[in-house]
Enzyme design. Structure first.
Site, PDB file in Angstrom:
ATOM      1  N   TRP A  81       0.839  -1.210   0.000  1.00 12.86           N
ATOM      2  CA  TRP A  81       0.000   0.000   0.000  1.00 12.86           C
ATOM      3  C   TRP A  81       0.867   1.250   0.000  1.00 12.86           C
ATOM      4  O   TRP A  81       0.402   2.344  -0.290  1.00 12.86           O
ATOM      5  CB  TRP A  81      -0.953  -0.005   1.195  1.00 12.86           C
ATOM      6  CG  TRP A  81      -0.307   0.215   2.552  1.00 12.86           C
ATOM      7  CD1 TRP A  81       0.794  -0.435   3.044  1.00 12.86           C
ATOM      8  CD2 TRP A  81      -0.707   1.146   3.571  1.00 12.86           C
ATOM      9  NE1 TRP A  81       1.089   0.023   4.304  1.00 12.86           N
ATOM     10  CE2 TRP A  81       0.184   0.988   4.670  1.00 12.86           C
ATOM     11  CE3 TRP A  81      -1.731   2.073   3.689  1.00 12.86           C
ATOM     12  CZ2 TRP A  81       0.082   1.731   5.846  1.00 12.86           C
ATOM     13  CZ3 TRP A  81      -1.836   2.808   4.875  1.00 12.86           C
ATOM     14  CH2 TRP A  81      -0.937   2.639   5.926  1.00 12.86           C
ATOM     15  N   ASP A  82       2.143   1.089   0.313  1.00 11.40           N
ATOM     16  CA  ASP A  82       3.099   2.200   0.306  1.00 11.40           C
ATOM     17  C   ASP A  82       2.961   3.008  -0.984  1.00 11.40           C
ATOM     18  O   ASP A  82       3.060   4.228  -0.990  1.00 11.40           O
ATOM     19  CB  ASP A  82       4.546   1.670   0.370  1.00 11.40           C
ATOM     20  CG  ASP A  82       4.806   0.738   1.543  1.00 11.40           C
ATOM     21  OD1 ASP A  82       3.866   0.033   1.954  1.00 11.40           O
ATOM     22  OD2 ASP A  82       5.951   0.687   2.015  1.00 11.40           O
TER      23      ASP A  82
ATOM     24  N   LYS B  26       2.893  -0.271  16.044  1.00 14.99           N
ATOM     25  CA  LYS B  26       4.115  -0.263  15.234  1.00 14.99           C
ATOM     26  C   LYS B  26       4.193   1.077  14.486  1.00 14.99           C
ATOM     27  O   LYS B  26       5.246   1.647  14.297  1.00 14.99           O
ATOM     28  CB  LYS B  26       4.026  -1.421  14.236  1.00 14.99           C
ATOM     29  CG  LYS B  26       5.208  -1.563  13.321  1.00 14.99           C
ATOM     30  CD  LYS B  26       5.004  -2.779  12.423  1.00 14.99           C
ATOM     31  CE  LYS B  26       6.118  -2.960  11.424  1.00 14.99           C
ATOM     32  NZ  LYS B  26       5.807  -3.999  10.435  1.00 14.99           N
ATOM     33  N   GLN B  27       3.030   1.566  14.034  1.00 19.31           N
ATOM     34  CA  GLN B  27       2.991   2.735  13.146  1.00 19.31           C
ATOM     35  C   GLN B  27       1.629   3.402  13.218  1.00 19.31           C
ATOM     36  O   GLN B  27       0.677   2.817  13.729  1.00 19.31           O
ATOM     37  CB  GLN B  27       3.248   2.288  11.720  1.00 19.31           C
ATOM     38  CG  GLN B  27       2.164   1.375  11.179  1.00 19.31           C
ATOM     39  CD  GLN B  27       2.649   0.479  10.058  1.00 19.31           C
ATOM     40  OE1 GLN B  27       3.015  -0.663  10.295  1.00 19.31           O
ATOM     41  NE2 GLN B  27       2.629   1.000   8.846  1.00 19.31           N
TER      42      GLN B  27
ATOM     43  N   GLU C 128       0.603  -2.910  12.312  1.00 24.81           N
ATOM     44  CA  GLU C 128       0.762  -4.366  12.215  1.00 24.81           C
ATOM     45  C   GLU C 128       1.095  -5.042  13.541  1.00 24.81           C
ATOM     46  O   GLU C 128       1.286  -6.256  13.583  1.00 24.81           O
ATOM     47  CB  GLU C 128       1.824  -4.697  11.162  1.00 24.81           C
ATOM     48  CG  GLU C 128       1.368  -4.317   9.773  1.00 24.81           C
ATOM     49  CD  GLU C 128       2.323  -4.787   8.688  1.00 24.81           C
ATOM     50  OE1 GLU C 128       3.463  -5.147   9.004  1.00 24.81           O
ATOM     51  OE2 GLU C 128       1.910  -4.776   7.517  1.00 24.81           O
TER      52      GLU C 128
HETATM   53  C1  BGC Z   1       4.822  -1.843   7.459  1.00 27.91           C
HETATM   54  C2  BGC Z   1       3.806  -1.802   6.345  1.00 27.91           C
HETATM   55  C3  BGC Z   1       4.520  -1.484   5.048  1.00 27.91           C
HETATM   56  C4  BGC Z   1       5.657  -2.467   4.794  1.00 27.91           C
HETATM   57  C5  BGC Z   1       6.459  -2.120   3.578  1.00 27.91           C
HETATM   58  C6  BGC Z   1       5.913  -2.843   7.124  1.00 27.91           C
HETATM   59  O1  BGC Z   1       6.892  -2.826   8.120  1.00 27.91           O
HETATM   60  O2  BGC Z   1       4.211  -2.233   8.661  1.00 27.91           O
HETATM   61  O3  BGC Z   1       2.833  -0.835   6.597  1.00 27.91           O
HETATM   62  O4  BGC Z   1       3.613  -1.555   4.010  1.00 27.91           O
HETATM   63  O5  BGC Z   1       6.534  -2.441   5.902  1.00 27.91           O
HETATM   64  O6  BGC Z   1       7.041  -0.877   3.691  1.00 27.91           O
END
Ligand code: BGC
Length: 782
Positions: A337-338, A593-594, A479
């Site tokens: 999704w980035d 995490k984010q 996540e």
């Molecule tokens: C993040 C995801 C991201 C992926 C790729 C993961 O560590 O939690 O949101 O899409 O890294 O960058």
């Protein structure tokens, strides 16, 4: 930033590593990589070094080595190694005395320069200089110049060996089941590495101007070929190494030698000049000038844009942007999704054609997404959490150690991280809003939206108690929280998706019946309209609680907080929390995490009250480890948007230096692509406060106090508009006549433009702005 220094000279902006540093080797290779949208070449030393992770990655060169492994971007044959012998003494970074070593990347041109001074036996000194770039003018071309100079005026015998090394692997896995090599006319070396579906072809030629070698030998080894060029009794030698790289079907193999020869005739400097002209065009469109920024910040902003340029497949919609761009093996070159949420906005406003290609990639992947939905018992299209070259799911099933069981943890993202399906729709809708390209919608956009909406409605359930539609057992953007019900981000995004699907379906049925019928045949949309209406009336959208906090999911607020979060926030290693806790334990704590809820606020900047955004940023940030590089930029954008400058500047600084920081343990497996897009989003949507939606271009800036002026250009509705924003005023000018009228709101004052857009106004004070704060507009949910 201490490890990397900055130097500015006319037309150049250098990032410099001024000592040989095995500790930073992998990181510097990735962040100093030469990338041009077709190839990415890690900035490894020309000498072999123990710590190196040399690599070249080509967009679209995917392969699956074994059935139980994921498809990955192949590490292609290397052309950057140079062996050097002076008077029969072999030079080596790990054994020869190195008096100085400097590696520098010009973030404006992408040229890499590496310089060494070696001390040879008997105290003689030799300077070695290596320059490289991946051409933006001819994307299959990689150029190197390798110069050796003996100091002290006494001539010597210099032997330089270089060629193409196909022994390279992806962390030990060789994807090439055969590599064949040959030499043409005792000049041009060729290596053809066969993958399952295609082949990677590399041709290379070394020329040395007037100083011809006394002898040239070509040696063919298993999977590698190189030439040794001997220069006797010389003081200085310079070799220009031209490499042409392509995959089956991209170039006529018979013409490739001619391609190499013509490039060799032009030589490094002329080709560099052509490359710089192409890069200049990019900067003219994409450059952001900020007066008042520190030189480190300026370099970091340019650095992120250089990489966005280099990571984006420039000529095709068959591939998209990998999470690590073309700079490393991390995430196996997969697309997340980035791309749609973090990187797409940049292209949408800088080059909408490119943005369209990124959406084209998802359209091509629709069948894969339909298959995934079917496999999971849903309708419509369920896009893969990780994609490679198709629409099929590529997320590996296991990763990272579970410290209690000693086994690898199961990765649930490929199975449960549904939101990517709405993220893609969000990007399609943004594309339509900003470009008005209805042809794209008719050919592709509506179909993506309808299929995604079918998926969302089919995976929602009616809650027995409340009678509302709920979405159970998902992973949201954060996540560290798995298997939860009603992740706010997911539910709002699903509702958004179904809402626009319904709006378009009703509209097309009435106004474009032929098109509607065709789409109906493909997607069965006519049978869905009532269900979609029911879903929209009943979908549960978590609202702010009495403290103003939107619950991230049904259980998040009832969990205990992780007590020692600072330990993990300040750890050098990312995801250090997994060294102390299993995933199951983390899931049962309030730890992110984010950014999650805050991501939602960024995507719908006018949906929530400023006060609600402020409270949620504060609440969730305290609980966020920022173990994903997607996090700081998100908090920075939200804080800038609501004018919390202090917080915005703090998070922005962290986002800017996600790769350029002094932590040698991050970025080794590739740069953080999403964060680079996030930096742009924060600058434009956050600090400059520019947003285009529903025919209205709004500008509500919140510049940091130290910035005097921000200048940039954005394309809106096909017209490039120049913005110049300072604390005193806002200037906006369109470069050409508008195709249709445009509504502009600059800090509360409304304008309607036809023909040319031209605004020059003084800015209002903060208090007047506060007074105009609106009530939330949750009505958009229908
Ligand atoms: C993040 C995801 C991201 C992926 C790729 C993961 O560590 O939690 O949101 O899409 O890294 O960058």
């Amino acid at each position: 930033m201490k490890h990397y220094k900055i130097e500015k000279e006319k037309g150049r902006l250098w990032l410099i590593e001024d000592a040989y540093s095995p500790l930073f080797e992998e990181k510097t290779e990735a962040i100093f990589a030469q990338c041009n949208g077709y190839m990415g070449v890690r900035a490894a030393h020309p000498f072999l070094s123990i710590e190196e992770k040399r690599g070249m990655f080509l967009r679209g060169a995917f392969d699956k080595a074994y059935d139980d492994e994921a498809t990955e971007l192949v590490n292609c044959p290397d052309v950057t190694w140079f062996g050097l012998e002076i008077n029969e003494e072999k030079l080596h970074t790990d054994s020869t005395k190195m008096l100085s070593c400097e590696r520098r990347l010009d973030v404006l041109s992408g040229e890499l320069q590496i310089r060494y001074v070696f001390e040879l036996a008997l105290g003689r000194k030799a300077e070695v200089e290596c320059r490289r770039f991946a051409s933006a003018d001819d994307r299959h071309l990689f150029l190197q110049s390798y110069r050796v100079r003996l100091n002290g005026g006494e001539p010597g015998d210099i032997r330089i060996s270089t060629g193409i090394n196909g022994q390279i692997t992806n962390s030990g896995v060789s994807h090439f089941h055969s590599v064949s090599e040959r030499v043409y006319d005792r000049e041009i070396m060729e290596s053809i590495g066969k993958l399952k579906k295609n082949a990677v072809v590399v041709l290379t030629q070394c020329t040395s101007g007037d100083s011809k070698p006394s002898k040239t030998d070509f040696v063919l080894k298993r999977r590698s070929i190189y030439g040794t060029y001997c220069f006797d009794g010389v003081i200085e030698v310079e070799i220009c190494k031209v490499s042409v790289v392509f995959q089956t079907g991209e170039m006529d193999g018979d013409k490739a030698c001619g391609h190499v020869r013509r490039a060799s005739e032009k030589g490094y400097d002329r080709l560099f000049h052509e490359h710089v002209s192409a890069m200049r065009k990019f900067w003219e469109q994409a450059g952001i000038r900020i007066r008042g920024m520190s030189v480190e910040q300026e370099a970091a902003v340019c650095f992120s844009q250089y990489h966005i340029f280099g990571m984006t497949p420039y000529d095709t919609e068959e591939f998209s942007i990998a999470a690590k761009g073309l700079t490393g093996e991390g995430y196996k070159g997969h697309v997340f999704w980035d791309t749609e949420i973090f990187l797409f906005p940049f292209w949408l406003h800088v080059c909408p054609e490119q943005a369209k290609r990124l959406l084209g990639f998802r359209y091509i992947g629709l069948d894969g997404a339909r298959k995934k939905a079917k496999d999971y018992g849903y309708k419509g299209a369920m896009f893969p959490w990780e994609a490679a070259g198709t629409g099929e799911e590529e997320t590996p099933l296991y990763a990272a150690l579970n410290i209690h069981t000693g086994k690898a943890n199961k990765v649930w993202s490929g199975i449960k991280e549904y939101h990517v399906t709405a993220d893609i729709v969000y990007a399609v809708e943004r594309y339509y809003e900003v470009t008005g390209n209805w042809k794209f919608m008719e050919k592709r956009g509506y179909e993506i939206i309808f299929e995604a909406a079918r998926f969302w409605v089919s995976c929602a359930e009616k809650d027995e108690k409340t009678g509302m539609y709920v979405i159970r057992d998902v992973i949201g953007p954060d996540e560290y929280t798995e298997h939860v019900d009603n992740n706010a981000y997911t539910n709002y995004m699903a509702a958004f998706c179904v809402k626009i699907a319904r709006k378009y379906a009703v509209l097309l049925k009435k106004e474009k019946p032929v098109l509607f019928e065709a789409l109906d045949k493909k997607t069965g949309v006519s049978g869905e309209l009532d269900t979609w209406e029911r879903f929209l009336k009943g979908i549960y959208l978590p609202q702010p609680d009495r403290n103003g906090i939107i619950p991230q999911d049904d259980t998040f607020l009832s969990k205990p907080m992780l007590k020692n979060i600072e330990k993990y926030r300040s750890a050098r290693m990312k995801q250090a929390i997994l060294l102390d806790y299993s995933r199951e334990e983390i899931v049962n704590m309030q730890v992110l995490k984010q950014a999650d809820v805050v991501m939602l606020m960024n995507l719908f900047p006018w949906l929530f009250m400023e006060e609600t955004v402020r409270k949620n940023v504060l609440f969730y940030e305290k609980r966020t480890v920022h173990d994903s590089s997607l996090s700081y930029c998100a908090y920075a954008q939200a804080s800038a948007h609501i004018g919390d400058r202090e917080a915005a500047e703090k998070f922005f600084e962290n986002a800017l230096f996600v790769d350029l920081n002094d932590n040698p343990l991050v970025s080794g497996d590739g740069i953080h692509a999403a964060s680079m897009g996030g930096v742009w989003n924060c600058l434009i949507y956050g600090f400059a406060g520019v947003w285009y939606e529903k025919g209205k271009l709004s500008v509500r800036p919140h510049l940091p106090d130290t910035w005097q002026e921000m200048e940039f250009k954005l394309i809106v509705r096909g017209i490039r508009i120049r913005f110049c924003i300072s604390h005193q005023g806002i200037i906006m000018e369109s470069e050409a006549k508008l195709e249709s009228s445009i509504h502009v709101e600059a800090e509360g004052k409304e304008y309607e433009f036809q023909g040319y857009l031209n605004i020059s106004r003084k800015r209002e004070g903060r208090e007047e702005w506060n007074k105009r704060q609106r009530e939330p507009s949750l009505t958009w949910m229908g």
